[in-house]
Design an enzyme around this catalytic site. Structure first.
Site, short mmCIF file in Angstrom:
data_model
loop_
_atom_site.label_atom_id
_atom_site.label_comp_id
_atom_site.label_asym_id
_atom_site.label_seq_id
_atom_site.Cartn_x
_atom_site.Cartn_y
_atom_site.Cartn_z
N HIS A 190 29.77 46.68 58.84
CA HIS A 190 29.22 45.46 58.23
C HIS A 190 29.14 45.55 56.70
O HIS A 190 28.80 44.57 56.05
CB HIS A 190 27.83 45.15 58.79
CG HIS A 190 27.81 44.85 60.25
ND1 HIS A 190 28.62 43.89 60.82
CD2 HIS A 190 27.08 45.37 61.27
CE1 HIS A 190 28.39 43.85 62.13
NE2 HIS A 190 27.47 44.73 62.42
N ASP B 26 33.17 47.31 68.39
CA ASP B 26 31.71 47.15 68.38
C ASP B 26 31.36 45.75 68.91
O ASP B 26 32.16 44.83 68.82
CB ASP B 26 31.22 47.30 66.93
CG ASP B 26 29.70 47.33 66.81
OD1 ASP B 26 29.15 48.44 66.78
OD2 ASP B 26 29.08 46.25 66.76
N HIS C 61 29.51 43.65 67.61
CA HIS C 61 29.41 42.69 66.51
C HIS C 61 30.70 42.65 65.68
O HIS C 61 31.37 43.68 65.52
CB HIS C 61 28.24 43.07 65.59
CG HIS C 61 26.93 43.16 66.33
ND1 HIS C 61 26.42 44.35 66.79
CD2 HIS C 61 26.06 42.19 66.69
CE1 HIS C 61 25.27 44.12 67.41
NE2 HIS C 61 25.02 42.82 67.37
N ASP D 11 27.77 49.17 71.64
CA ASP D 11 26.73 48.18 71.93
C ASP D 11 27.22 46.99 72.75
O ASP D 11 26.45 46.09 73.06
CB ASP D 11 26.03 47.70 70.64
CG ASP D 11 26.97 47.47 69.49
OD1 ASP D 11 28.19 47.61 69.67
OD2 ASP D 11 26.48 47.14 68.39
ZN LIG Z 1 27.11 46.36 66.62
#
Ligand SMILES: [Zn+2]
Length: 344
Positions: free
Chosen positions: A160, A195, A197, A284
């Site tokens: 991120h 991931d 996200h 995740d």
């Molecule tokens: Zn994540």
């Protein structure tokens, strides 16, 4: 396979976090790495510590002023009267809709360089972030030296983080730094982000480049962070147009559905003909992860990594998210075993 890990990463122990208006401890805790380290040791992998890699490898991805900020922010924050002495936390941010000037004050700089409340800077955050990036660089170096695969147990995570700002638990973009390092040796590199996200920082860093393809499979941002980016229409810009692929996934998607999307992504990878792969290995998307987005089961991580191994390319695996649950260690073990089973 060789596992790159540094115990100095544990110095980063963020406390402040806000979820739906409630202040609580961050999900991104040192215990995550302890669980994952135990898992790889139990599975008999060889654990090595990273060498020293220079600032130039961070500068290849991040701005100088951002690195200066990360390195000095905690000490400068201590000089403020009535400051929270444990962590730097931003409370004001520039507005993208107006012309902004880079501020001199540490509070202004904190808001400039910290996109959200999920990336507080503690006394050892910088050291830990550099070690995390060094693990990824070392794994990349091992692959350049001829290892088929190497795994970087990086923490804090990185995908991120933007060139100029921290975001979503991330400070230095480890996969971007590793991919850029691999570019010194390979002409074309693909980053596959699995991931839960969207890899928004990584996408941004390579958005206008055609030498590093970025692919992200993630929870649809219509229902999960980062909300503002991660949609399928984001295809790259300029030189990079056609080299960024997003796969926003419906809530609750299972392993079989996920593998179908991955298969589609592999078509783009084959066409690109990369010489090396970097995997942003988040765990995740697990069905019982606290984030509750996608429903990959433990065996599913093995299937996903096996398919990536079957691309038959030198591969750097870099740990991203994946939070404390009943199976975090088992999910990592499944992923690494799955990769090894796909090596021919
Ligand atoms: Zn994540």
């Amino acid at each position: 396979m060789k596992i790159v890990y540094s115990e100095l990463q544990a110095g980063h122990d963020p406390n402040f976090f806000i979820v739906r208006g409630i202040v609580r401890r961050s999900n991104e805790q040192p215990e995550r790495a302890e669980v994952m380290l135990r898992s790889v040791i139990n599975d008999g992998h060889e654990v090595v510590t990273p060498g020293n890699y220079g600032r130039e490898h961070l500068l290849a991805v991040h701005t100088a002023r951002y690195l200066d900020f990360l390195e000095t922010a905690h000490a400068r924050w201590q000089l403020l009267p009535d400051a929270n002495h444990s962590e730097v936390i931003a409370n004001i941010h520039p507005f993208a809709g107006e012309p902004c000037s880079y501020p001199e004050h540490i509070v202004g700089q904190a808001g400039w360089h910290m996109a959200d409340n999920a990336c507080p800077i503690g006394p050892d955050t910088w050291k830990a972030a550099v070690e995390s990036a060094s693990c990824a660089l070392h794994a990349a170096e091992l692959v350049i030296q001829g290892e088929r695969v190497a795994y970087s147990l990086s923490r804090p995570p990185g995908h991120h983080a933007y060139a100029d700002r921290a975001n979503g638990f991330c400070y230095l973009n480890n996969v971007a730094i590793a991919a850029q390092y691999l570019r010194n040796h390979f002409d074309r590199v693909v980053i596959i982000d699995i991931d839960l996200h969207h890899g928004n920082g990584t996408q941004s860093i390579f958005y206008n480049r055609s030498d590093v393809m970025t692919i992200s499979l993630h929870a649809d941002p219509s229902y999960m962070t980062p909300y503002y980016v991660g949609y399928a229409k984001e295809a790259g810009f300029g030189e990079g147009l056609g080299y960024n692929f997003n796969y926003p996934l419906p809530k609750g998607l299972n392993t079989e559905g996920y593998l179908e999307k991955l298969e589609d992504a592999c078509k783009h990878i084959s066409k690109f003909q990369p010489q090396a792969v970097v995997v942003a290995l988040g765990l995740d998307a697990y069905e019982k992860d606290p984030y509750q987005g996608i429903c990959i089961d433990t065996a599913g991580f093995g299937k996903i990594l096996k398919r990536i191994a079957e691309l038959n390319l030198p591969t750097v695996l870099v740990q991203e998210g994946g939070y404390l649950s009943d199976a975090l260690g088992d999910n990592l073990a499944s992923a690494l075993r799955g990769f090894e089973s796909g090596i021919n």
